[in-house]
Write a protein that holds these residues in place. Structure first.
Motif, PDB file in Angstrom:
ATOM      1  N   ALA A  68       0.832  -1.208   0.000  1.00 29.02           N
ATOM      2  CA  ALA A  68       0.000   0.000   0.000  1.00 29.02           C
ATOM      3  C   ALA A  68       0.863   1.254   0.000  1.00 29.02           C
ATOM      4  O   ALA A  68       0.589   2.219  -0.726  1.00 29.02           O
ATOM      5  CB  ALA A  68      -0.934  -0.012   1.208  1.00 29.02           C
ATOM      6  N   GLN A  69       1.934   1.258   0.803  1.00 25.04           N
ATOM      7  CA  GLN A  69       2.815   2.413   0.872  1.00 25.04           C
ATOM      8  C   GLN A  69       3.622   2.585  -0.414  1.00 25.04           C
ATOM      9  O   GLN A  69       3.926   3.707  -0.828  1.00 25.04           O
ATOM     10  CB  GLN A  69       3.751   2.287   2.071  1.00 25.04           C
ATOM     11  N   ALA A  70       3.971   1.464  -1.050  1.00 19.07           N
ATOM     12  CA  ALA A  70       4.639   1.552  -2.355  1.00 19.07           C
ATOM     13  C   ALA A  70       3.721   2.204  -3.383  1.00 19.07           C
ATOM     14  O   ALA A  70       4.172   2.965  -4.251  1.00 19.07           O
ATOM     15  CB  ALA A  70       5.062   0.165  -2.820  1.00 19.07           C
ATOM     16  N   GLY A  71       2.414   1.921  -3.286  1.00 15.71           N
ATOM     17  CA  GLY A  71       1.452   2.579  -4.166  1.00 15.71           C
ATOM     18  C   GLY A  71       1.389   4.072  -3.917  1.00 15.71           C
ATOM     19  O   GLY A  71       1.295   4.872  -4.857  1.00 15.71           O
ATOM     20  N   VAL A  72       1.455   4.469  -2.643  1.00 21.98           N
ATOM     21  CA  VAL A  72       1.483   5.891  -2.316  1.00 21.98           C
ATOM     22  C   VAL A  72       2.725   6.552  -2.915  1.00 21.98           C
ATOM     23  O   VAL A  72       2.656   7.641  -3.499  1.00 21.98           O
ATOM     24  CB  VAL A  72       1.456   6.095  -0.781  1.00 21.98           C
ATOM     25  N   TYR A  73       3.870   5.883  -2.780  1.00 19.17           N
ATOM     26  CA  TYR A  73       5.103   6.429  -3.363  1.00 19.17           C
ATOM     27  C   TYR A  73       4.949   6.588  -4.881  1.00 19.17           C
ATOM     28  O   TYR A  73       5.374   7.603  -5.455  1.00 19.17           O
ATOM     29  CB  TYR A  73       6.302   5.538  -3.052  1.00 19.17           C
ATOM     30  N   ALA A  74       4.347   5.584  -5.535  1.00 13.81           N
ATOM     31  CA  ALA A  74       4.202   5.630  -6.990  1.00 13.81           C
ATOM     32  C   ALA A  74       3.354   6.816  -7.434  1.00 13.81           C
ATOM     33  O   ALA A  74       3.601   7.406  -8.489  1.00 13.81           O
ATOM     34  CB  ALA A  74       3.591   4.325  -7.492  1.00 13.81           C
ATOM     35  N   VAL A  75       2.356   7.196  -6.632  1.00 15.08           N
ATOM     36  CA  VAL A  75       1.555   8.370  -6.960  1.00 15.08           C
ATOM     37  C   VAL A  75       2.424   9.624  -6.883  1.00 15.08           C
ATOM     38  O   VAL A  75       2.397  10.478  -7.777  1.00 15.08           O
ATOM     39  CB  VAL A  75       0.345   8.475  -6.006  1.00 15.08           C
ATOM     40  N   GLY A  76       3.227   9.726  -5.839  1.00 13.34           N
ATOM     41  CA  GLY A  76       4.138  10.863  -5.753  1.00 13.34           C
ATOM     42  C   GLY A  76       5.133  10.898  -6.894  1.00 13.34           C
ATOM     43  O   GLY A  76       5.526  11.977  -7.362  1.00 13.34           O
ATOM     44  N   ALA A  77       5.524   9.716  -7.382  1.00 17.31           N
ATOM     45  CA  ALA A  77       6.506   9.635  -8.458  1.00 17.31           C
ATOM     46  C   ALA A  77       6.004  10.248  -9.763  1.00 17.31           C
ATOM     47  O   ALA A  77       6.811  10.604 -10.632  1.00 17.31           O
ATOM     48  CB  ALA A  77       6.907   8.181  -8.697  1.00 17.31           C
ATOM     49  N   VAL A  78       4.690  10.395  -9.918  1.00 15.08           N
ATOM     50  CA  VAL A  78       4.167  11.090 -11.105  1.00 15.08           C
ATOM     51  C   VAL A  78       4.659  12.533 -11.118  1.00 15.08           C
ATOM     52  O   VAL A  78       5.022  13.087 -12.167  1.00 15.08           O
ATOM     53  CB  VAL A  78       2.628  11.028 -11.129  1.00 15.08           C
ATOM     54  N   ALA A  79       4.705  13.173  -9.947  1.00 14.63           N
ATOM     55  CA  ALA A  79       5.234  14.538  -9.853  1.00 14.63           C
ATOM     56  C   ALA A  79       6.722  14.561 -10.177  1.00 14.63           C
ATOM     57  O   ALA A  79       7.229  15.523 -10.783  1.00 14.63           O
ATOM     58  CB  ALA A  79       4.988  15.100  -8.451  1.00 14.63           C
TER      59      ALA A  79
END
Length: 434
Positions: free
Chosen positions: A237-248
Motif C-alpha cells: 500500500a505504501q509503495a502505491g502511495v510512493y508511486a503516486v508521488g513519483a508522477v510529480a
C-alpha cells in the motif's frame, strides 16, 4: 543570440516545445484510452510491453544524440544512414532472439507483442537519426514536425488500435504500424539528398552510438529505480502511495526537455558551449524552482489531480517528489552536455547515483515510509546535482577567450555552409545562421 541560444528565428524555435507537448499528450492519451478500454489484467500486460518499448527507444535516443553532435560540430553526416541501419537491425535481431525469454519473464501468453516491439527498432532509429540531423542543424520547424510525426504517429497508431480492438497485442501492432509509416515517410523524404556513405564513418557512428546508448539507458533505469526500490522497501500500500508521488517526479524531470533539445547544438560547438551551458542551467534551475514552489503551494490540488482523495496524505510533502525530479533534470543536463562534447565519462555520475540508491535503501535501510524514502533519494541525487552543475559551468574562461577571436569568422563560415547545404528547404532558410 536568441532565447534558444541560436540565431534562428524565435518563432521556429518556439514550435519545438509545442510539438513536444502535443506528442506527449498523445502518449498520455494512449495510456488513458487503454486504462478505460482494457480490463486490469490486459492493461498490466500492455504496461509491461510499453516498458519493453521504452527500452527499445534507447538506440533511437543514442542515434539522435550522435547525429546532432556530428552535424553541429562539422556539418557532415557521412556514415549516419549506414550506421542507423546497422544499429536498427542489430536491435531488431536482439529483441527477436530474446522474445521467447522476454515473453516468459513478462508472463505473456505469446510472443506477438514482443515481436511488434522488435518491429519498431529500425524505424525508431530512422526517426532518431533524422531528428538529430534537424536538431544539430537548428532546423527547428523540421524538428517539431519530426516530433509530431515520429512520437505522435506511433502513439496515434496505438490509440486507434486500442479503440478498435482493445487488446495488448493489437495495441502494439498499431504502434508498430504508426512507427513504420512515420519512418517510411522520413526515409522517402531523405532519399533525394543521397548523403555520402563511408564504411569507416559508419563504424564510428556505431561506436559513438553505443556509448550514448549506455548513458541514455542508465538514465532511463535511474528514472524508474525509485519506484522499484519503493516496491522493495515498503509495504504494498505504501509503495502505491510512493508511486503516486513519483508522477510529480516525472513531470518535473521532463519539464525542461524541449528547451534542452534546442540548446544541444550550441552545447556541442566549442565557441558557444560555455554560454549554452549557462543558458541550459538557468532553464533547468528556473523550471525546478517553479515546479517545486508550485507543488508546495498547491499540494492538495496536485495530489488530487494525480491520484484522487485516497492519497491526500501526500498533500504537505508531494513537493519532495517534485524536488527529486528537478535534481534528476540537473543530472541529465550534465550527461547531455558531456555527450554533446563527445565525452564518455559522465555516465559515471549515473552509476554513482545508482550505487548510492542501493546503499541508502538496501544497505543502510530505515526508509520505511514514502517520505523517508524520497528524502534519502533526494540526498543522494542532491550531491550528484551539485557535481553536475560544476561540470556544466566549469568551461574554462581561457578556452572561451582563445576562440573569441575566431567566433565571428567561424559563425560566418558555419552560416555559409548551412545555407549551401540546405538552401533547398524553407526550414533550413529559417534555421540557418545568418
Amino acid at each position: 543570440m536568441t532565447l534558444a541560444g541560436v540565431r534562428g528565428p524565435r518563432v521556429a524555435a518556439a514550435l519545438v516545445p509545442g510539438a513536444f507537448l502535443a506528442a506527449n499528450a498523445l502518449s498520455y492519451a494512449l495510456l488513458l484510452a487503454a486504462a478505460h478500454r482494457m480490463p486490469a489484467a490486459a492493461y498490466g500486460e500492455l504496461s509491461s510491453l510499453l516498458g519493453l518499448l521504452l527500452v527499445a527507444t534507447i538506440p533511437m535516443l543514442a542515434l539522435q544524440t550522435v547525429a546532432a553532435r556530428r552535424v553541429a560540430v562539422d556539418g557532415g553526416e557521412a556514415g549516419i544512414v549506414a550506421g542507423t541501419v546497422r544499429i536498427g537491425l542489430a536491435a531488431t535481431g536482439a529483441i527477436l532472439l530474446a522474445s521467447p525469454a522476454l515473453a516468459a519473464f513478462l508472463h505473456l501468453h505469446d510472443v506477438v507483442g514482443v515481436v511488434m516491439v522488435a518491429a519498431t527498432a529500425l524505424p525508431l532509429g530512422v526517426i532518431g537519426a533524422a531528428s538529430g540531423l534537424a536538431q544539430g542543424r537548428r532546423q527547428y520547424r523540421r524538428l517539431a514536425l519530426l516530433l509530431l510525426v515520429g512520437t505522435g504517429g506511433r502513439s496515434l497508431g496505438g490509440v486507434v488500435a486500442v479503440l478498435l480492438f482493445g487488446t495488448p497485442d493489437a495495441t502494439l501492432a498499431g504502434i508498430a504500424v504508426g512507427t513504420v509509416a512515420a519512418a517510411a515517410g522520413i526515409a522517402l523524404d531523405r532519399a533525394r539528398t543521397r548523403p555520402p556513405q563511408d564504411g569507416a564513418a559508419a563504424r564510428g557512428v556505431v561506436v559513438e552510438a553505443a556509448h550514448a546508448a549506455h548513458a541514455h539507458g542508465l538514465f532511463l533505469l535511474l528514472t524508474s529505480m525509485d519506484v522499484l526500490l519503493a516496491r522493495h522497501a515498503l509495504p504494498s500500500a505504501q509503495a502505491g502511495v510512493y508511486a503516486v508521488g513519483a508522477v510529480a517526479t516525472r513531470a518535473a524531470l521532463w519539464l525542461p526537455q524541449s528547451v534542452l533539445l534546442l540548446l544541444f547544438a550550441s552545447l556541442a560547438q566549442q565557441h558557444s558551449r560555455r554560454a549554452a551551458g549557462r543558458r541550459a542551467t538557468a532553464v533547468v534551475l528556473g523550471s525546478a524552482l517553479l515546479a517545486v514552489a508550485g507543488t508546495a503551494l498547491l499540494g492538495p490540488l496536485v495530489v488530487g489531480a494525480i491520484g484522487g482523495a485516497r492519497y491526500h496524505e501526500l498533500d504537505p510533502v508531494v513537493w519532495l517528489w517534485t524536488l527529486l525530479g528537478a535534481l534528476l533534470a540537473i543530472l541529465q543536463l550534465a550527461v547531455l552536455a558531456g555527450l554533446a562534447r563527445g565525452s564518455r565519462r559522465r555516465a559515471a555520475l549515473l552509476w554513482a547515483v545508482l550505487g548510492g540508491y542501493l546503499v541508502v535503501v538496501v544497505g543502510v535501510g530505515g526508509v520505511d515510509t514514502p517520505r523517508r524514502l524520497v528524502l534519502a533519494l533526494v540526498g543522494v541525487v542532491g550531491v550528484a546535482a551539485v557535481v553536475s552543475l560544476w561540470l556544466v559551468l566549469r568551461e574554462p574562461a581561457a578556452l572561451a577567450t582563445a576562440v573569441a577571436d575566431d567566433t565571428a569568422a567561424g559563425d560566418d563560415t558555419a552560416a555559409d555552409d548551412d545555407t549551401a547545404a540546405d538552401d533547398d528547404t524553407a526550414d533550413t532558410r529559417d534555421a540557418a545562421s545568418r
